[in-house]
Design a protein around this motif. Structure first.
Motif, PDB file in Angstrom:
ATOM      1  N   LYS A 160     -99.372  40.022   9.756  1.00 40.82           N
ATOM      2  CA  LYS A 160     -98.600  40.362   8.575  1.00 40.82           C
ATOM      3  C   LYS A 160     -97.268  39.634   8.645  1.00 40.82           C
ATOM      4  O   LYS A 160     -96.445  39.912   9.501  1.00 40.82           O
ATOM      5  N   SER A 163     -91.945  38.502   4.345  1.00 42.36           N
ATOM      6  CA  SER A 163     -91.779  37.853   3.051  1.00 42.36           C
ATOM      7  C   SER A 163     -90.474  37.069   2.993  1.00 42.36           C
ATOM      8  O   SER A 163     -89.436  37.534   3.427  1.00 42.36           O
ATOM      9  N   THR A 208     -97.393  35.860   1.356  1.00 39.20           N
ATOM     10  CA  THR A 208     -96.432  36.919   1.038  1.00 39.20           C
ATOM     11  C   THR A 208     -95.119  36.344   0.547  1.00 39.20           C
ATOM     12  O   THR A 208     -94.317  37.056  -0.062  1.00 39.20           O
ATOM     13  N   ASP A 211     -94.267  37.100  -2.835  1.00 35.34           N
ATOM     14  CA  ASP A 211     -93.649  38.416  -3.021  1.00 35.34           C
ATOM     15  C   ASP A 211     -94.227  39.199  -4.198  1.00 35.34           C
ATOM     16  O   ASP A 211     -93.519  39.940  -4.881  1.00 35.34           O
ATOM     17  N   ASP A 237    -102.289  38.476   4.300  1.00 34.40           N
ATOM     18  CA  ASP A 237    -100.962  38.746   4.834  1.00 34.40           C
ATOM     19  C   ASP A 237    -100.252  39.858   4.078  1.00 34.40           C
ATOM     20  O   ASP A 237     -99.135  40.245   4.449  1.00 34.40           O
ATOM     21  N   TYR A 238    -100.882  40.358   3.034  1.00 37.61           N
ATOM     22  CA  TYR A 238    -100.294  41.464   2.279  1.00 37.61           C
ATOM     23  C   TYR A 238    -100.627  42.805   2.934  1.00 37.61           C
ATOM     24  O   TYR A 238    -101.661  42.951   3.580  1.00 37.61           O
ATOM     25  N   GLY A 252     -94.878  42.027  -1.609  1.00 35.15           N
ATOM     26  CA  GLY A 252     -95.670  41.869  -0.398  1.00 35.15           C
ATOM     27  C   GLY A 252     -96.649  42.996  -0.153  1.00 35.15           C
ATOM     28  O   GLY A 252     -97.276  43.053   0.899  1.00 35.15           O
ATOM     29  N   GLU A 253     -96.800  43.885  -1.122  1.00 33.65           N
ATOM     30  CA  GLU A 253     -97.701  45.030  -0.979  1.00 33.65           C
ATOM     31  C   GLU A 253     -98.757  45.016  -2.083  1.00 33.65           C
ATOM     32  O   GLU A 253     -98.531  44.482  -3.171  1.00 33.65           O
TER      33      GLU A 253
END
Length: 377
Positions: A160, A163, A208, A211, A237-238, A252-253
């Motif tokens: 992970k 960002s 990420t 964003d 990577d999110y 990033g989510e």
């Protein structure tokens, strides 16, 4: 195939379930070429009868549905629909079967099975008919067309990343671009039949650094969306999770709409959005519905929006794409060649509100292009 109709092999270790499924399919105009009691019989039946589609039970003796699917795809590629029970264990192995080449899955009902299967018969006939048309011989429909996806259980460790506001991304020529992205973009992805692998492919390739706040609506029943979110989380990577009522989302989510719940965007402030789950009546005969999420996002979010419609049957997402375009968002649809079922993307394109029609391997890049402010070399 008999008289031009769709033909099927029905594989299940339960004589009762084989009979129920066969009766439903034949009543729906699908010719059942033969039945198989286990995976080994299913492999032989496909070799002998050359059906258009196979309905495959997950748990069977001698050879289970995963092994049988892998053998069929290697020896005699044929579209496979997995029939899975509502259990965590079955959710895991169902996704593994999708990794091995199955196109989609249908959940067996609990309780009074014969009554429930009868209630769900139209859905089963629709999905089997749609999957039967998928080309699995080499190209487009499955196994992460246009992009590689990791196989479950490989032991790969996900990283992970933190960002940032720029990203070193390589294009097809191997040249690296330093991208600068707009602030606070939101990405909405809708998909159905054949969608899980496609969603994973897009998310794997999404940095990420962009964003995004990502909202994913995959037509999938309760009990499977949590596992689906875990798979995406492990491959991208999110930070990805199944949506919960009131969940908040920052850059990033990502959240996956929970099975049997619509996911609406409730509010949006300072780059953070909040979702609300509800069990309002199905929209476009489905819950969760892509339209609900996209339309509420368009109504609520005043920062950049990108809407993407991937493979799937039906017309869900078309109104959502229209809503996103109506507020100045950018819209993308998967092309026919790489879609397992060109239903949802086709309906979206027919609205006249789709900006780009792209193959699956081009969608992540297309998404990034929509939020890129400048490129320097």
């Amino acid at each position: 195939m008999v008289d031009g109709s769709t033909s099927a092999v029905v594989a299940d270790d339960s004589h009762f379930m084989r009979s129920v499924i066969s009766d439903i399919l034949e009543e729906g105009g699908i010719e059942v070429a033969t039945q198989a009691r286990d995976g080994a019989e299913a492999v032989e039946a496909v070799r002998t009868h050359d059906p258009d589609v196979v309905t495959m039970d997950v748990e069977m003796p001698e050879m289970n549905g995963i092994e049988a699917t892998e053998r069929i795809m290697a020896e005699h590629p044929t579209p496979v629909v997995m029939l899975s029970a509502h259990t965590d264990e079955n959710a895991d192995v169902t996704f593994e079967a999708l990794d091995k080449g199955a196109v989609d899955f249908f959940t067996k009902p609990g309780g009074e099975v014969s009554m429930e299967m009868s209630r769900l018969k139209d859905q089963l006939v629709d999905i089997v008919t749609s999957v039967a048309d998928v080309d699995v011989t080499g190209g487009a429909a499955k196994n992460g067309a246009g992009g590689s996806t990791a196989t479950a259980g490989t032991g790969t460790v996900s990283r992970k990343s933190t960002s940032t506001r720029s990203d070193a991304a390589s294009d097809s020529t191997g040249v690296h671009d330093e991208r600068e992205f707009v602030d606070n973009p939101t990405l909405l992805i809708g998909s159905s039949t054949g969608g899980p692998k496609m969603v994973e492919t897009v998310m794997e390739e999404l940095p990420t650094a962009a964003d995004f706040r990502v909202l994913i609506v995959q037509h999938m029943p309760e009990g499977f969306t949590g596992r689906f979110a875990e798979r995406i989380d492990a491959r991208s990577d999110y930070e990805v999770r199944e949506a919960r009522d009131g969940a908040r989302l920052a850059g990033g989510e990502a959240v996956v709409a929970a099975g049997d719940y619509h996911m609406a965007v409730k509010n949006y402030r300072n780059g953070r959005l909040r979702v609300k789950l509800n069990q309002d009546p199905p929209v476009n005969s489905v819950r969760p519905a892509v339209d609900v999420t996209m339309e509420t996002a368009a109504e609520t979010i005043d920062d950049p929006l990108v809407g993407v419609i991937l493979t799937g049957m039906g017309g869900d997402g078309a109104d959502g794409i229209r809503a996103i375009k109506g507020v100045g968002g950018h819209t993308i649809a998967q092309d026919e060649a790489t879609s397992a079922v060109y239903g949802m993307p086709k309906r979206a394109v027919e609205t006249g509100c789709v900006d780009d029609v792209l193959p699956i391997e081009g969608i992540a890049g297309g998404i990034l292009d929509t939020i890129t402010t400048e490129v320097t070399r």
